[in-house]
Design a protein around this motif. Structure first.
Motif, PDB file in Angstrom:
ATOM      1  N   GLU A 103      44.486  40.115  76.441  1.00 54.11           N
ATOM      2  CA  GLU A 103      44.248  38.687  76.244  1.00 54.11           C
ATOM      3  C   GLU A 103      45.319  38.098  75.345  1.00 54.11           C
ATOM      4  O   GLU A 103      45.803  36.991  75.572  1.00 54.11           O
ATOM      5  CB  GLU A 103      42.869  38.465  75.648  1.00 54.11           C
ATOM      6  CG  GLU A 103      42.473  36.986  75.547  1.00 54.11           C
ATOM      7  CD  GLU A 103      42.382  36.326  76.913  1.00 54.11           C
ATOM      8  OE1 GLU A 103      42.568  35.121  76.999  1.00 54.11           O
ATOM      9  OE2 GLU A 103      42.140  37.051  77.903  1.00 54.11           O
TER      10      GLU A 103
ATOM     11  N   ALA B 237      37.390  47.833  74.035  1.00 58.57           N
ATOM     12  CA  ALA B 237      37.461  46.469  73.495  1.00 58.57           C
ATOM     13  C   ALA B 237      38.847  46.187  72.976  1.00 58.57           C
ATOM     14  O   ALA B 237      39.380  45.078  73.146  1.00 58.57           O
ATOM     15  CB  ALA B 237      36.440  46.305  72.384  1.00 58.57           C
ATOM     16  N   THR B 238      39.453  47.173  72.347  1.00 55.28           N
ATOM     17  CA  THR B 238      40.802  46.987  71.812  1.00 55.28           C
ATOM     18  C   THR B 238      41.793  46.710  72.920  1.00 55.28           C
ATOM     19  O   THR B 238      42.679  45.851  72.817  1.00 55.28           O
ATOM     20  CB  THR B 238      41.222  48.243  71.033  1.00 55.28           C
ATOM     21  OG1 THR B 238      40.270  48.499  70.005  1.00 55.28           O
ATOM     22  CG2 THR B 238      42.602  48.071  70.393  1.00 55.28           C
TER      23      THR B 238
ATOM     24  N   GLN C 225      41.200  45.366  75.908  1.00 54.67           N
ATOM     25  CA  GLN C 225      40.942  44.034  76.431  1.00 54.67           C
ATOM     26  C   GLN C 225      41.526  42.970  75.509  1.00 54.67           C
ATOM     27  O   GLN C 225      42.112  41.983  75.968  1.00 54.67           O
ATOM     28  CB  GLN C 225      39.438  43.831  76.588  1.00 54.67           C
ATOM     29  CG  GLN C 225      38.837  44.702  77.692  1.00 54.67           C
ATOM     30  CD  GLN C 225      37.326  44.621  77.726  1.00 54.67           C
ATOM     31  OE1 GLN C 225      36.727  44.248  76.729  1.00 54.67           O
ATOM     32  NE2 GLN C 225      36.737  44.969  78.870  1.00 54.67           N
ATOM     33  N   VAL C 226      41.340  43.170  74.186  1.00 50.73           N
ATOM     34  CA  VAL C 226      41.879  42.212  73.221  1.00 50.73           C
ATOM     35  C   VAL C 226      43.386  42.162  73.335  1.00 50.73           C
ATOM     36  O   VAL C 226      44.008  41.091  73.324  1.00 50.73           O
ATOM     37  CB  VAL C 226      41.470  42.589  71.791  1.00 50.73           C
ATOM     38  CG1 VAL C 226      42.213  41.723  70.780  1.00 50.73           C
ATOM     39  CG2 VAL C 226      39.984  42.414  71.611  1.00 50.73           C
ATOM     40  N   SER C 227      44.030  43.328  73.512  1.00 47.59           N
ATOM     41  CA  SER C 227      45.492  43.378  73.621  1.00 47.59           C
ATOM     42  C   SER C 227      45.973  42.615  74.831  1.00 47.59           C
ATOM     43  O   SER C 227      46.953  41.851  74.797  1.00 47.59           O
ATOM     44  CB  SER C 227      45.957  44.839  73.713  1.00 47.59           C
ATOM     45  OG  SER C 227      45.573  45.526  72.551  1.00 47.59           O
TER      46      SER C 227
ATOM     47  N   SER D  53      37.187  37.859  72.284  1.00 49.87           N
ATOM     48  CA  SER D  53      38.472  38.335  71.786  1.00 49.87           C
ATOM     49  C   SER D  53      38.879  37.594  70.529  1.00 49.87           C
ATOM     50  O   SER D  53      39.451  38.177  69.602  1.00 49.87           O
ATOM     51  CB  SER D  53      39.554  38.190  72.859  1.00 49.87           C
ATOM     52  OG  SER D  53      39.760  36.823  73.161  1.00 49.87           O
ATOM     53  N   LYS D  54      38.593  36.293  70.469  1.00 51.97           N
ATOM     54  CA  LYS D  54      38.934  35.531  69.269  1.00 51.97           C
ATOM     55  C   LYS D  54      38.099  36.023  68.069  1.00 51.97           C
ATOM     56  O   LYS D  54      38.589  36.143  66.953  1.00 51.97           O
ATOM     57  CB  LYS D  54      38.662  34.044  69.507  1.00 51.97           C
ATOM     58  CG  LYS D  54      39.682  33.396  70.450  1.00 51.97           C
ATOM     59  CD  LYS D  54      39.347  31.941  70.637  1.00 51.97           C
ATOM     60  CE  LYS D  54      40.358  31.290  71.613  1.00 51.97           C
ATOM     61  NZ  LYS D  54      40.054  29.866  71.833  1.00 51.97           N
TER      62      LYS D  54
END
Length: 607
Positions: free
Chosen positions: A45, A38-39, A41-43, A82-83
């Motif tokens: 985005e 998840a981290t 993917q967030v990075s 992500s938000k």
């Protein structure tokens, strides 16, 4: 790598430690892999969002016109996710910052944390020195007061903290107060949680103290003995002279509420203000004698005398008489109705068991040598006094004292002031006067024994002079006794047993001799004593209503007193080894007592 000293950590180190501890709590082994994906993917985005912001608006608009509008539903969902994660990250960061700030403030605080109490007193914000001062001041108040233990209006006894050896552990209490929120066995997060807990809930640290249980029990015993209506359990004593068991039946009454007395008394002592403890009483039944327990305490097997001849000189051990009784027979006696009454005194004869070998028989060859002797005269004594001297001598005669053993006149002879033992009323010294009392004359035996032991060169342990002069031994060579208070004691300092011979002659001479075995080196003893100052008697007058006015009668003839000294000179083969002052004594003068008449004469003529 060793642990860092947390007391010297910098703010950066504290921050790093807090973040690490938070991550440990937030991330478990089970969701570690999911979190990493998840981290990532967030990075990705976030990078795309940044690139979108940096693209010129025109190019961005052209691309939108040229390219067909395609909606990627999965990407849209991921963008929302992500938000959410970004917001959660911000919140977490704020929490971490707050925790770091809170932990940093606590770490830099060297005083007692808020809402921490010791013995119910707020210690918040105090330094170690202030906590120590509070304990010192508190303990001074506790130890400087007396507690009155009372039953209603009656004061039973007074006690203090010292009466039960009550002490506090100052260091342990200071350490516990200062260690709250700084526990070395907990990590920084758990310690800070304890600090937060204290904000909402008072944390009280109890006193750390100790006392002697036996002394507390003794206080309870002393106090209950002062209660008039107290319960009285059955008691017993052993009359060794008559070999009799004496049982006294008790009586029901009041007793302390045992479960409360001890704890409540300690609480009152520890209260810096309280000075009175009101006891609580409850009805209690007497406790009857337990025959089995009594048998275990009274029964004793006879022991033979024996000698250890493996050493030179041989060591001899005295025999002991045995004592026993029939348990079933005693139970029957106690069960009789007349023996159940409160306060009933029951006398039960004990059985003495004899040893097979006595010390007299074992050592009969060891008493051939005379070591020291004293002869005193009692020819001027009245019949009662002479009878007492003869009886006492008979009781003492044949007593054996082992090497290293201390002889006690009172213990050996028992109470010579009892008519039941055959002693009679005769003259004794009491309060500076000559009065009649049971056992008068026994001191002539103890004084003669004192002189004999000096000549035998034995060790004197305890000796007291008479209050008034005596004439049967030289000055300063007397030894008074008064059971059970004033005693004469000596120690057998020789290598072999000694035997005391005490006999009287037909012409009223008392002869006390110490027999034993002469050793390789024997000393000669010389005793000298003399008066250093004479004291004249005073005249005391007392009114007597049985004597006519103007008439007088001499009640007691006075005698001079004196001050005197006694010396012991020890020689070996004619050469003086030592000269020792035995005693320096002062004997009061016997006052002359004159009765003065106060009786009015009768006038037969009525004038």
């Amino acid at each position: 790598m060793g642990k860092k000293n947390k007391g010297n950590d910098s703010p950066e180190q504290i921050t790093e430690e807090v973040v690490n501890e938070v991550n440990k709590v937030a991330v478990s082994e089970e969701n570690k892999e999911t979190t990493e994906v998840a981290t990532e993917q967030v990075s990705t985005e976030i990078v795309e969002e940044i690139q979108t912001v940096e693209t010129p608006k025109k190019e961005k608009k052209a691309k939108k016109e040229k390219a067909p509008k395609i909606v990627d539903e999965s990407k849209s969902k991921f963008a929302g996710l992500s938000k959410g994660l970004a917001i959660a990250g911000i919140i977490a960061a704020v929490i971490v910052i707050c925790l770091v700030a809170f932990a940093l403030a606590n770490k830099l605080n060297d005083k007692v944390y808020s809402n921490i109490y010791l013995n119910g007193v707020d210690m918040s914000g105090k330094t170690r020195e202030e906590v120590e001062k509070y304990i010192d001041d508190y303990w001074t108040k506790v130890t400087s007061k007396q507690i009155s233990i009372k039953n209603g209006e009656k004061e039973l006894i007074l006690v203090t903290a010292d009466s039960i050896d009550l002490v506090i552990d100052k260091n342990a209490m200071v350490v516990e107060v200062m260690a709250y929120g700084r526990d070395k066995n907990k990590n920084i997060v758990m310690n800070n949680l304890d600090i937060v807990k204290a904000y909402f809930e008072k944390q009280n640290i109890d006193l750390k103290y100790s006392y002697t249980e036996n002394k507390l029990a003794n206080v309870a015993t002393e106090a209950i003995l002062e209660v008039d209506e107290r319960v009285k359990d059955d008691t017993y004593t052993v009359d060794k002279e008559n070999n009799t068991l004496i049982i006294t039946k008790g009586a029901k009454g009041k007793d302390f509420v045992a479960t409360e007395f001890k704890s409540e008394l300690i609480d009152v002592i520890l209260d810096e203000v309280a000075t009175v403890y009101e006891v609580k009483l409850e009805d209690a039944e007497r406790e009857d004698i337990d025959v089995d327990v009594l048998f275990a305490e009274v029964h004793k097997d006879a022991k033979d005398a024996y000698a250890d001849e493996s050493v030179k000189p041989a060591v001899y051990y005295k025999h002991e008489f045995g004592t026993t009784f029939d348990k079933e027979d005693l139970r029957k006696v106690l069960a009789k109705e007349e023996n159940m009454a409160e306060g009933k005194v029951i006398e039960y004869k004990l059985t003495t068991t004899q040893p097979k070998v006595t010390i007299q028989a074992l050592t009969k060859t060891l008493y051939k040598d005379k070591l020291g002797s004293c002869t005193s005269d009692f020819s001027n004594s009245d019949a009662n006094r002479a009878s007492n001297v003869k009886l006492a001598a008979k009781m003492l005669n044949g007593t054996i004292v082992m090497p290293g053993e201390t002889f006690s006149f009172n213990k050996t002879m028992g109470d010579c002031g009892l008519a039941s033992r055959g002693f009679k009323s005769a003259a004794v010294f009491k309060n500076g006067k000559v009065v009649k009392e049971i056992g008068g004359g026994v001191c002539q035996l103890s004084s003669s024994l004192y002189v004999a032991t000096l000549y035998a060169n034995l060790g004197i342990v305890a000796r007291s002079q008479h209050a008034l002069p005596v004439g049967y031994v030289p000055v300063s060579l007397d030894a008074t006794v008064y059971y059970p208070y004033t005693d004469f004691k000596f120690k057998n300092t020789r290598n072999y047993p000694i035997k005391i011979s005490a006999t009287t002659t037909t012409n009223r001479r008392l002869v006390v001799t110490i027999y034993g075995t002469k050793e390789d080196i024997e000393y000669d003893v010389k005793l000298t004593s003399w008066v250093t100052e004479w004291v004249s008697p005073k005249v005391q007058k007392q009114n007597d209503s049985s004597i006519l006015e103007g008439k007088t009668k001499t009640i007691q003839k006075g005698a001079k007193g004196y001050k005197s000294v006694a010396y012991k000179t020890v020689s070996l083969k004619g050469k003086v080894i030592s000269k020792t002052l035995l005693s320096s004594d002062s004997y009061g003068a016997t006052p002359t007592i004159i009765a003065v008449g106060t009786k009015k004469p009768v006038n037969i003529y009525g004038e």
